[in-house]
Design an enzyme around this catalytic site. Structure first.
Site, PDB file in Angstrom:
ATOM      1  N   HIS A   1       8.624   6.402   9.588  1.00 49.00           N
ATOM      2  CA  HIS A   1       7.687   6.243   8.467  1.00 49.00           C
ATOM      3  C   HIS A   1       6.761   7.468   8.485  1.00 49.00           C
ATOM      4  O   HIS A   1       5.585   7.362   8.817  1.00 49.00           O
ATOM      5  CB  HIS A   1       6.906   4.947   8.647  1.00 49.00           C
TER       6      HIS A   1
ATOM      7  N   ARG B   1       0.808  -1.238   0.000  1.00 49.86           N
ATOM      8  CA  ARG B   1       0.000   0.000   0.000  1.00 49.86           C
ATOM      9  C   ARG B   1       0.832   1.275   0.000  1.00 49.86           C
ATOM     10  O   ARG B   1       0.404   2.259  -0.611  1.00 49.86           O
ATOM     11  CB  ARG B   1      -1.077  -0.007   1.066  1.00 49.86           C
ATOM     12  N   THR B   2       1.994   1.272   0.622  1.00 49.39           N
ATOM     13  CA  THR B   2       2.783   2.509   0.597  1.00 49.39           C
ATOM     14  C   THR B   2       3.233   2.789  -0.834  1.00 49.39           C
ATOM     15  O   THR B   2       3.206   3.923  -1.308  1.00 49.39           O
ATOM     16  CB  THR B   2       3.991   2.403   1.545  1.00 49.39           C
TER      17      THR B   2
ATOM     18  N   LYS C   1      26.250  -4.112  -8.938  1.00 50.89           N
ATOM     19  CA  LYS C   1      27.605  -4.031  -9.520  1.00 50.89           C
ATOM     20  C   LYS C   1      28.530  -3.220  -8.614  1.00 50.89           C
ATOM     21  O   LYS C   1      29.632  -2.867  -9.002  1.00 50.89           O
ATOM     22  CB  LYS C   1      27.545  -3.357 -10.888  1.00 50.89           C
TER      23      LYS C   1
ATOM     24  N   ARG D   1      11.899   3.810  -0.131  1.00 53.10           N
ATOM     25  CA  ARG D   1      11.820   2.941   1.052  1.00 53.10           C
ATOM     26  C   ARG D   1      13.099   2.129   1.094  1.00 53.10           C
ATOM     27  O   ARG D   1      13.540   1.597   0.073  1.00 53.10           O
ATOM     28  CB  ARG D   1      10.613   2.022   0.938  1.00 53.10           C
TER      29      ARG D   1
HETATM   30  C1  NCD Z   1       4.230  -0.780   7.605  1.00 54.18           C
HETATM   31  C2  NCD Z   1       5.692  -0.636   7.261  1.00 54.18           C
HETATM   32  O1  NCD Z   1       6.118  -1.017   6.187  1.00 54.18           O
HETATM   33  O2  NCD Z   1       6.361  -0.121   8.125  1.00 54.18           O
HETATM   34  N1  NCD Z   1       3.399  -0.944   6.515  1.00 54.18           N
HETATM   35  C3  NCD Z   1       3.066   0.151   5.781  1.00 54.18           C
HETATM   36  O3  NCD Z   1       3.896   0.893   5.330  1.00 54.18           O
HETATM   37  N2  NCD Z   1       1.768   0.397   5.637  1.00 54.18           N
HETATM   38  C4  NCD Z   1       3.963  -1.722   8.688  1.00 54.18           C
HETATM   39  C5  NCD Z   1       4.479  -3.116   8.609  1.00 54.18           C
HETATM   40  O4  NCD Z   1       5.110  -3.525   7.652  1.00 54.18           O
HETATM   41  O5  NCD Z   1       4.202  -3.835   9.575  1.00 54.18           O
END
Ligand code: NCD
Length: 347
Positions: free
Chosen positions: A165, A82-83, A111, A132
């Site tokens: 986050h 979802r992110t 590489k 991420r």
């Molecule tokens: C979370 C994350 O990736 O930190 N998920 C998200 O981004 N919605 C929580 C998780 O992975 O538990």
């Protein structure tokens, strides 16, 4: 400009804010401390306004025209559903053209290219990087690399290791505002692996923006909230309590924020011996929760929030994930200085 990364990264968040802002706006979105109350209120209002505008085709076309001349890189080196999708959808809503790297096997990092060079390479082609990474502080490092380069582009942190986050915390605040009418004065219970869950760490820090909030942390002993966040809460006068009795914490909760065990961060299988069941929601535990309360979860979930609770109207998890798309659309519009233009457009 701060010349060295060591000097900047050693500073507390409050002293770094200026380095990642321009013209009174966020330029990079890296850590929760960047959000103050006026900004949170503005972003929530902007998200609501965008939702209204897109109810009709011409509003949708209007938003899509705003960043049609810009490109974005979604660089996700950790799994994400979802992110990733909500950021991508947010970019689509604003007309940004999207590129992605999700599998590092396809990146020249295999590489031996350094992260710094990889990030600078993205900046050669795009106007925004959403990233991420499994390392704490890596998004901040990327932003520093770009801000000290001749071609800076903004960086949004979509999750950095077990650390931060911030955009999840933003959408969580947006969701709390929508379903509880505000965050001031609320009792929020955070449950699960609070030590390694970056969502609860960022969300806890945003609580400094609200009056009269109380927090309860319900976690198994090895996964209690880390001292840095507890110290932060103490410094900002935010009352909190730690407990292993979830049932009693639920009785006067306004929101319950569930999280899963973050076993991908295990170094030595330490999650295996932990009894997580006392921190699961169930029908019996839902009966303890007030009628007006909401159940949230950043997702993905496991046994801590069984699907048999999905019909309970207090469970807002799928609305929460959709709110993520709008909160992130508002954030990107803010970073590109589009707030006034969007708000001037009547639904
Ligand atoms: C979370 C994350 O990736 O930190 N998920 C998200 O981004 N919605 C929580 C998780 O992975 O538990």
């Amino acid at each position: 400009m701060t010349a060295s990364w060591e000097a900047l990264s050693a500073k507390p968040p409050a002293q770094k804010l200026g380095f990642f802002s321009r013209d009174g706006r966020l330029y990079d979105c890296l850590f929760a401390a960047q959000f103050d109350r006026p900004l949170l209120d503005r972003l929530c209002a902007l998200a609501d306004h965008m939702r209204d505008i897109t109810k009709d085709r011409s509003g949708d076309d209007f938003l899509r025209g705003l960043l049609a001349h810009k490109r974005v890189m979604l660089y996700f080196s950790q799994p994400s559903t979802r992110t990733f999708l909500s950021h991508m959808s947010a970019c689509h809503i604003l007309g940004l053209r999207v590129m992605e790297t999700r599998d590092l096997k396809t990146s020249s990092e295999v590489k031996g290219e350094t992260l710094d060079d990889t990030i600078r390479t993205f900046a050669s082609y795009v106007d925004l990087i959403i990233m991420r990474h499994n390392g704490a502080g890596v998004a901040e490092r990327a932003a520093w690399v770009l801000n000290t380069s001749p071609r800076p582009v903004p960086v949004i942190n979509a999750g950095s290791g077990p650390d931060e986050h911030p955009t999840q915390a933003l959408l969580d605040i947006y969701s709390l505002q929508r379903y509880l009418g505000g965050v001031d004065g609320k009792h929020i219970v955070m449950v699960g692996d609070l030590k390694r869950g970056r969502t609860v760490r960022s969300l806890s820090q945003l609580m400094r923006n609200f009056k009269g909030v109380r927090l309860t942390f319900a976690a198994p002993e090895p996964f209690r909230m880390k001292p840095d966040i507890l110290e932060f809460l103490t410094t900002h006068g935010i009352p909190f309590r730690e407990t292993d009795d979830l049932g009693s914490a639920l009785k006067d909760a306004d929101a319950v924020y569930m999280t899963r065990i973050q076993d991908e961060h295990d170094k030595d299988g330490e999650s295996k011996g932990v009894d997580y069941a006392p921190f699961f929601l169930s029908k019996a535990r839902m009966a303890l929760l007030p009628k007006h309360a909401v159940v949230m979860h950043p997702l993905p979930r496991r046994e801590e929030l069984p699907a048999e609770l999905d019909d309970d109207p207090r469970n807002v998890i799928f609305r929460q994930e959709r709110n993520g798309m709008w909160a992130r659309t508002a954030l990107i519009a803010h970073i590109f200085g589009l707030e006034d233009q969007v708000l001037a457009r009547r639904p």
